[in-house]
Motif scaffolding. Structure first.
Motif, PDB file in Angstrom:
ATOM      1  N   PHE A  45      -5.228   8.096  -9.673  1.00 21.34           N
ATOM      2  CA  PHE A  45      -5.657   8.988  -8.602  1.00 21.34           C
ATOM      3  C   PHE A  45      -4.484   9.855  -8.192  1.00 21.34           C
ATOM      4  N   GLU A  46      -4.761  11.114  -7.898  1.00 20.97           N
ATOM      5  CA  GLU A  46      -3.698  12.028  -7.489  1.00 20.97           C
ATOM      6  C   GLU A  46      -4.250  13.044  -6.509  1.00 20.97           C
ATOM      7  N   TRP A  47      -3.571  13.162  -5.362  1.00 19.24           N
ATOM      8  CA  TRP A  47      -3.948  14.146  -4.353  1.00 19.24           C
ATOM      9  C   TRP A  47      -2.739  14.471  -3.496  1.00 19.24           C
ATOM     10  N   PHE A  48      -2.329  15.710  -3.509  1.00 23.37           N
ATOM     11  CA  PHE A  48      -1.178  16.195  -2.750  1.00 23.37           C
ATOM     12  C   PHE A  48       0.054  15.357  -3.120  1.00 23.37           C
ATOM     13  N   VAL A  49       0.651  14.614  -2.166  1.00 26.49           N
ATOM     14  CA  VAL A  49       1.829  13.802  -2.475  1.00 26.49           C
ATOM     15  C   VAL A  49       1.444  12.376  -2.865  1.00 26.49           C
ATOM     16  N   VAL A  50       0.147  12.052  -2.787  1.00 25.85           N
ATOM     17  CA  VAL A  50      -0.324  10.707  -3.129  1.00 25.85           C
ATOM     18  C   VAL A  50      -0.606  10.640  -4.617  1.00 25.85           C
ATOM     19  N   ARG A  51      -0.047   9.633  -5.277  1.00 24.27           N
ATOM     20  CA  ARG A  51      -0.275   9.466  -6.711  1.00 24.27           C
ATOM     21  C   ARG A  51      -0.272   7.970  -7.026  1.00 24.27           C
ATOM     22  N   ILE A  52      -1.427   7.467  -7.463  1.00 26.99           N
ATOM     23  CA  ILE A  52      -1.571   6.054  -7.792  1.00 26.99           C
ATOM     24  C   ILE A  52      -1.583   5.906  -9.309  1.00 26.99           C
ATOM     25  N   SER A  53      -0.640   5.145  -9.812  1.00 27.95           N
ATOM     26  CA  SER A  53      -0.510   4.961 -11.253  1.00 27.95           C
ATOM     27  C   SER A  53      -0.299   3.488 -11.570  1.00 27.95           C
ATOM     28  N   GLU A  54      -0.253   3.180 -12.876  1.00 25.08           N
ATOM     29  CA  GLU A  54      -0.006   1.805 -13.285  1.00 25.08           C
ATOM     30  C   GLU A  54       1.348   1.308 -12.778  1.00 25.08           C
ATOM     31  N   GLY A  55       2.361   2.161 -12.877  1.00 29.01           N
ATOM     32  CA  GLY A  55       3.684   1.772 -12.434  1.00 29.01           C
ATOM     33  C   GLY A  55       3.773   1.548 -10.941  1.00 29.01           C
ATOM     34  N   SER A  56       3.136   2.440 -10.159  1.00 40.37           N
ATOM     35  CA  SER A  56       3.194   2.282  -8.708  1.00 40.37           C
ATOM     36  C   SER A  56       2.435   1.048  -8.248  1.00 40.37           C
ATOM     37  N   LEU A  57       1.323   0.729  -8.907  1.00 36.79           N
ATOM     38  CA  LEU A  57       0.579  -0.485  -8.561  1.00 36.79           C
ATOM     39  C   LEU A  57       1.375  -1.737  -8.894  1.00 36.79           C
ATOM     40  N   GLU A  58       2.076  -1.703 -10.021  1.00 31.07           N
ATOM     41  CA  GLU A  58       2.908  -2.849 -10.393  1.00 31.07           C
ATOM     42  C   GLU A  58       4.057  -3.030  -9.410  1.00 31.07           C
ATOM     43  N   LEU A  59       4.683  -1.933  -9.022  1.00 28.12           N
ATOM     44  CA  LEU A  59       5.754  -2.007  -8.029  1.00 28.12           C
ATOM     45  C   LEU A  59       5.228  -2.466  -6.673  1.00 28.12           C
ATOM     46  N   ALA A  60       4.018  -2.027  -6.309  1.00 31.24           N
ATOM     47  CA  ALA A  60       3.430  -2.426  -5.034  1.00 31.24           C
ATOM     48  C   ALA A  60       3.177  -3.926  -4.992  1.00 31.24           C
ATOM     49  N   LEU A  61       2.646  -4.471  -6.083  1.00 33.31           N
ATOM     50  CA  LEU A  61       2.382  -5.908  -6.131  1.00 33.31           C
ATOM     51  C   LEU A  61       3.684  -6.702  -6.100  1.00 33.31           C
ATOM     52  N   ALA A  62       4.695  -6.223  -6.836  1.00 30.01           N
ATOM     53  CA  ALA A  62       5.986  -6.898  -6.844  1.00 30.01           C
ATOM     54  C   ALA A  62       6.642  -6.843  -5.461  1.00 30.01           C
ATOM     55  N   THR A  63       6.525  -5.710  -4.788  1.00 30.75           N
ATOM     56  CA  THR A  63       7.110  -5.570  -3.456  1.00 30.75           C
ATOM     57  C   THR A  63       6.425  -6.489  -2.462  1.00 30.75           C
ATOM     58  N   MET A  64       5.110  -6.606  -2.559  1.00 26.94           N
ATOM     59  CA  MET A  64       4.373  -7.454  -1.635  1.00 26.94           C
ATOM     60  C   MET A  64       4.810  -8.922  -1.780  1.00 26.94           C
TER      61      MET A  64
ATOM     62  N   VAL B 169       0.835  -1.206   0.000  1.00 26.21           N
ATOM     63  CA  VAL B 169       0.000   0.000   0.000  1.00 26.21           C
ATOM     64  C   VAL B 169       0.870   1.257   0.000  1.00 26.21           C
ATOM     65  N   THR B 170       1.934   1.248   0.767  1.00 28.25           N
ATOM     66  CA  THR B 170       2.839   2.400   0.803  1.00 28.25           C
ATOM     67  C   THR B 170       3.458   2.663  -0.560  1.00 28.25           C
ATOM     68  N   ILE B 171       3.906   1.586  -1.227  1.00 31.48           N
ATOM     69  CA  ILE B 171       4.499   1.744  -2.559  1.00 31.48           C
ATOM     70  C   ILE B 171       3.456   2.222  -3.552  1.00 31.48           C
ATOM     71  N   ALA B 172       2.231   1.712  -3.444  1.00 35.78           N
ATOM     72  CA  ALA B 172       1.172   2.118  -4.375  1.00 35.78           C
ATOM     73  C   ALA B 172       0.847   3.596  -4.247  1.00 35.78           C
ATOM     74  N   LEU B 173       0.912   4.130  -3.046  1.00 36.58           N
ATOM     75  CA  LEU B 173       0.561   5.534  -2.821  1.00 36.58           C
ATOM     76  C   LEU B 173       1.703   6.490  -3.118  1.00 36.58           C
ATOM     77  N   TYR B 174       2.944   6.057  -2.823  1.00 27.58           N
ATOM     78  CA  TYR B 174       4.069   6.980  -2.929  1.00 27.58           C
ATOM     79  C   TYR B 174       5.183   6.470  -3.837  1.00 27.58           C
ATOM     80  N   GLY B 175       4.939   5.365  -4.554  1.00 27.94           N
ATOM     81  CA  GLY B 175       5.968   4.814  -5.423  1.00 27.94           C
ATOM     82  C   GLY B 175       6.178   5.630  -6.684  1.00 27.94           C
ATOM     83  N   GLU B 176       7.153   5.193  -7.483  1.00 22.26           N
ATOM     84  CA  GLU B 176       7.480   5.902  -8.718  1.00 22.26           C
ATOM     85  C   GLU B 176       6.292   5.883  -9.670  1.00 22.26           C
ATOM     86  N   THR B 177       5.986   7.037 -10.225  1.00 24.66           N
ATOM     87  CA  THR B 177       4.831   7.177 -11.103  1.00 24.66           C
ATOM     88  C   THR B 177       5.217   6.873 -12.546  1.00 24.66           C
TER      89      THR B 177
END
Length: 262
Positions: free
Chosen positions: A91-110, A77-85
């Protein structure tokens, strides 16, 4: 609490702890060097087969490993919210940015956290500290003074909980445990620190008096052997890493942390 390997009936339970330490490193190091979902998922799948021979029940497996299963999604979840875009931004709000790349990195990290942490937890459930110390000193040839000191310290860890309970009961009996929780906590921590230092000094004196720090070649009451089963376990660990890396390279998912990806 680390249980003795003699209390287990699994094939892996009776293997030398040094081999278990080695196979954990063989599995973890390649996964640390890459960040892709394929290698982590393949390694985790193959590790599940290895877990069947660890000699622990399913209930104990979940009880012992639940912190890992909790930490892995939180890391994702941390990588999905703040990982590389990269790619489409969902979704984007302030420093939070959820993108295809961040979701892929989040799944790989998990999957990566699960594949690295689970073998270490499961394998070391069947490790006795004395067996591990014997193996490190006799097989790895670490200094006996260092190994025996670490073993003695590890044996003292279990006493911390008993000391904490005793301090808590003593303070309740004296009527000083009903208010000021933060102050009481700091006081108990300081008391436990003083008690630990005193016990450590007494233990060091006792060990020196019994010749644990004497120079010269040391003899061991229980010989530690490294034979066919240990080499087979290391071979299995190397095989898991090789298959996981090969699958990542073949599918084009290989994403090394250092150097260009395939």
């Amino acid at each position: 609490m680390i249980l003795s390997s003699r209390a287990r009936t699994g094939i892996v339970a009776g293997i030398n702890p040094v081999a278990k330490l080695g196979v954990s490193a063989l599995i973890a190091i390649p996964l640390i060097l890459t960040l892709d979902i394929v290698s982590a998922a393949v390694a985790l799948l193959l590790e599940c087969v290895l877990f069947l021979f660890a000699g622990i029940g399913w209930r104990e497996f979940w009880v012992r490993t639940w912190p890992v299963w909790l930490a892995a999604p939180l890391t994702g979840v941390t990588i999905a919210l703040y990982g590389e875009t990269s790619g489409h931004v969902f979704f984007e709000w302030f420093v939070v940015r959820i993108s295809e790349g961040s979701l892929e990195l989040a799944l790989a990290t998990m999957f990566r956290v699960l594949a690295i942490a689970l073998p270490s937890v499961v394998l070391f459930l069947t490790v006795d500290p004395t067996d591990l110390a014997d193996g490190l000193a006799q097989i790895v040839r670490l200094p006996a003074r260092f190994v025996l000191g670490a073993l003695a310290g590890l044996r003292m860890v279990g006493l911390f909980l008993d000391d904490w309970r005793a301090l808590e009961l003593a303070r309740r009996a004296r009527g000083v445990a009903d208010r000021g929780r933060i102050r009481r906590l700091l006081g108990m921590v300081f008391a436990l620190l003083v008690l630990s230092i005193r016990r450590g000094a007494k233990l060091a004196t006792a060990m020196e008096a019994r010749g644990f720090g004497a120079p010269g070649r040391r003899t061991w009451a229980r010989p530690s052997t490294f034979g066919f089963r240990e080499w087979m376990l290391l071979l299995i660990g190397a095989g898991i890493s090789a298959i996981a890396i090969t699958a990542a390279v073949v599918t084009g998912a290989w994403n090394p942390i250092f150097g260009p990806s395939v």
